[in-house]
Design a protein around this motif. Structure first.
Motif, PDB file in Angstrom:
ATOM      1  N   PHE A   1       0.820  -1.200   0.000  1.00  0.00           N
ATOM      2  CA  PHE A   1       0.000   0.000   0.000  1.00  0.00           C
ATOM      3  C   PHE A   1       0.863   1.263   0.000  1.00  0.00           C
ATOM      4  CE2 PHE A   1      -3.298  -2.925   1.738  1.00  0.00           C
ATOM      5  CZ  PHE A   1      -4.255  -2.705   0.756  1.00  0.00           C
ATOM      6  N   SER A   2       2.028   1.200   0.623  1.00  0.00           N
ATOM      7  CA  SER A   2       2.944   2.351   0.593  1.00  0.00           C
ATOM      8  C   SER A   2       3.417   2.630  -0.829  1.00  0.00           C
ATOM      9  CB  SER A   2       4.145   2.099   1.514  1.00  0.00           C
ATOM     10  OG  SER A   2       3.734   2.026   2.865  1.00  0.00           O
ATOM     11  N   GLN A   3       3.736   1.578  -1.568  1.00  0.00           N
ATOM     12  CA  GLN A   3       4.151   1.749  -2.965  1.00  0.00           C
ATOM     13  C   GLN A   3       3.006   2.282  -3.819  1.00  0.00           C
ATOM     14  OE1 GLN A   3       5.459  -2.317  -3.466  1.00  0.00           O
ATOM     15  NE2 GLN A   3       7.635  -1.753  -3.374  1.00  0.00           N
ATOM     16  N   ILE A   4       1.789   1.816  -3.532  1.00  0.00           N
ATOM     17  CA  ILE A   4       0.626   2.318  -4.262  1.00  0.00           C
ATOM     18  C   ILE A   4       0.462   3.814  -4.024  1.00  0.00           C
ATOM     19  CG2 ILE A   4      -1.898   2.237  -4.371  1.00  0.00           C
ATOM     20  CD1 ILE A   4      -1.686  -0.786  -3.807  1.00  0.00           C
ATOM     21  N   ALA A   5       0.615   4.254  -2.777  1.00  0.00           N
ATOM     22  CA  ALA A   5       0.494   5.679  -2.455  1.00  0.00           C
ATOM     23  C   ALA A   5       1.559   6.498  -3.176  1.00  0.00           C
ATOM     24  CB  ALA A   5       0.586   5.885  -0.945  1.00  0.00           C
ATOM     25  N   GLU A   6       2.767   5.967  -3.270  1.00  0.00           N
ATOM     26  CA  GLU A   6       3.844   6.679  -3.980  1.00  0.00           C
ATOM     27  C   GLU A   6       3.496   6.827  -5.464  1.00  0.00           C
ATOM     28  OE1 GLU A   6       7.328   4.409  -3.224  1.00  0.00           O
ATOM     29  OE2 GLU A   6       7.443   4.968  -1.086  1.00  0.00           O
ATOM     30  N   MET A   7       2.948   5.790  -6.051  1.00  0.00           N
ATOM     31  CA  MET A   7       2.576   5.858  -7.470  1.00  0.00           C
ATOM     32  C   MET A   7       1.404   6.829  -7.674  1.00  0.00           C
ATOM     33  SD  MET A   7       2.945   1.784  -8.323  1.00  0.00           S
ATOM     34  CE  MET A   7       2.701   1.899 -10.084  1.00  0.00           C
ATOM     35  N   ALA A   8       0.477   6.860  -6.714  1.00  0.00           N
ATOM     36  CA  ALA A   8      -0.642   7.801  -6.805  1.00  0.00           C
ATOM     37  C   ALA A   8      -0.155   9.240  -6.747  1.00  0.00           C
ATOM     38  CB  ALA A   8      -1.639   7.536  -5.676  1.00  0.00           C
TER      39      ALA A   8
END
Length: 500
Positions: A321-328
């Protein structure tokens, strides 16, 4: 000071925390985390409460082997789902999971016997296809002989605590969510039971957060390798336990956003809010600890992202989820907007595909199902706008303008989302504990044990331990424009602003 085991059961995962008071605050230790077990029986999703109980017992046994001591235990969960105990004290089957598709048409069955307006007047609960009442009405239509006089209804948290004590009771915060409870009289609503011919025995004894329900048997404690311990009810509705742990200051004019699969946006009141206004804006009044009322509005939130991640992982894309937030954060702002409450997102097998199809059907630029950054940013922005709309409605219904918003729960760790919430609401957002439900659970047990004297002392202890972050609103005109567009997209009326 006692050692209080807080079991926080979420629809995705369960956390077991040990909490102990310190001189001014508290300390916690995570004992176990596990995926909340769901299983398919006869083509429908159920919650395996027996396996949840077994996992809790394993956590207690592990703690005992390390020389740990437990003085009390309490369980909080989501609401609506329930188990049935027969007159012999035995559980009938496994509880259904509220997101199972069998309940899609349950609300229509309810309205065949009672109008939404009348039901709301009786219970002050918004329209919910997954409510306890809807589930009961649908289930009894399919299996007319299921419920008998003498059967008792237990919500999930109460059910799991029943396994320890054998005492069948319902803590008010969960009961008040069921659409079968009178929030003004603070008791079961007999008119609802009569209208649907539900056995009166389902009206289980009511208890409050902090009440001692009994003790684990000496035999069970011995089998787990620990001394006997008490069962003390927290606010069994997980959001109600989380609200107890909001680190608000005395005299502060605050609202909260409890973040998770759902976002619950609300305020703490002394009594239920105006019924006409709250029904108009799909708000609900439910119970809180210390005799307070929670006026809230629900927003489907991280469920969308959780299901997207599940699909991405099934396709071989391993991502946190941290990586998803970075991509967002790197994705184009306001590329598209969703209505998180749309029925298309209740339980699709392919959430990224459902999002792409919904955007196309609503004349927006589409997003490829594997475009993680754009999908995540669209979800974050849409949830922030839905939260802003909900807060505006809450202020209008309660006729109070709030100065600050506390974000608690797991999603409060996402800085990008917190900033969006501040921008969309136009109010400072302060972060509270990420494990607010578990911490509130443990502190309410401490209150029940006589170690905490009041709600004010409880929140002061949270402030002593909380690493608060502040997000100030920015880009006000842009977000106001997007909020208006969001309301148009969802076919909603933006409530009037309340004056200072």
């Amino acid at each position: 000071m006692g050692n209080h085991l807080a079991v926080d059961v979420g629809s995705s995962g369960t956390k077991v925390l040990l909490l102990r008071l310190t001189e001014k605050g508290y300390e916690t230790e995570q004992i176990m985390r596990f995926q909340t077990p769901r299983t398919v029986l006869n083509g429908h999703w159920h919650i395996n409460t027996y396996l949840i109980f077994q996992n809790i017992c394993d956590a207690i046994r592990e703690l005992g082997q390390r020389g740990g001591v437990i003085d009390s235990l309490g369980v909080d969960t989501w609401t609506s789902d329930y188990g049935i105990i027969n007159s012999a004290g035995e559980q009938i089957g496994l509880p259904s999971f509220y997101r199972d598709s069998q309940f899609d048409a349950a609300w229509e069955l309810v309205e065949q016997k009672i109008s939404y307006e009348e039901l709301y007047r009786l219970t002050t609960q918004r329209k919910m296809r997954e409510s306890t009442l809807c589930q009961l009405v649908y289930t009894t239509k399919q299996r007319p002989a299921l419920l008998q006089e003498g059967d008792r209804l237990l919500f999930l948290g109460d059910l799991i605590m029943y396994y320890f004590t054998g005492r069948a009771c319902s803590e008010i915060s969960a009961a008040s969510y069921s659409q079968m409870f009178d929030m003004r009289a603070m008791k079961w609503q007999p008119a609802v039971f009569e209208r649907f011919a539900l056995p009166r025995s389902l009206q289980t004894e009511l208890v409050e957060a902090g009440d001692t329900l009994g003790a684990a048997s000496a035999q069970l404690a011995a089998a787990l390798g620990v001394k006997p311990f008490r069962i003390i009810a927290p606010a069994t509705h997980d959001t109600s336990s989380a609200v107890a742990a909001v680190p608000a200051r005395s005299g502060e004019n605050w609202a909260f956003i409890a973040t998770g699969s759902w976002f619950l946006i609300g305020v703490e009141l002394d009594a239920p809010a105006d019924c006409g206004r709250s029904m108009r804006y799909s708000c609900s009044n439910t119970g809180l600890a210390f005799g307070k009322t929670m006026l809230k509005r629900n927003v489907t939130a991280m469920w969308l992202l959780q299901e997207c991640r599940r699909c991405w992982q099934a396709r071989g894309i391993s991502i946190t989820f941290s990586q998803i937030a970075e991509m967002a954060a790197e994705a184009e702002p306001f590329y598209a907007m969703l209505n998180p409450e749309d029925a298309a997102f209740v339980h699709p097998q392919d959430m990224p595909g459902a999002i792409s199809a919904w955007l196309e059907a609503h004349g927006q630029r589409t997003i490829q199902p594997d475009d993680i950054g754009r999908i995540a940013r669209t979800i974050y922005e849409s949830v922030a706008l839905a939260s802003a709309y909900s807060l505006r409605a809450i202020e209008y219904v309660s006729n109070t303008k709030k100065d600050v918003v506390y974000a608690v729960g797991g999603a409060s760790r996402v800085a990008l989302l917190n900033q969006m919430l501040a921008n969309a609401t136009g109010k400072p957002v302060l972060t509270g504990p990420e494990e607010a439900s578990g911490i509130g659970n443990g502190l309410l047990q401490a209150y029940g044990a006589g170690e905490i004297s009041s709600a004010e002392e409880l929140r002061a202890r949270v402030r002593a331990e909380n690493q608060e972050k502040r997000y100030d609103p920015a880009d006000g005109p842009l977000w106001a424009e997007r909020l208006a567009a969001f309301c148009t997209l969802c076919g909603r009326e933006l409530p009037e602003e309340v004056e200072e």
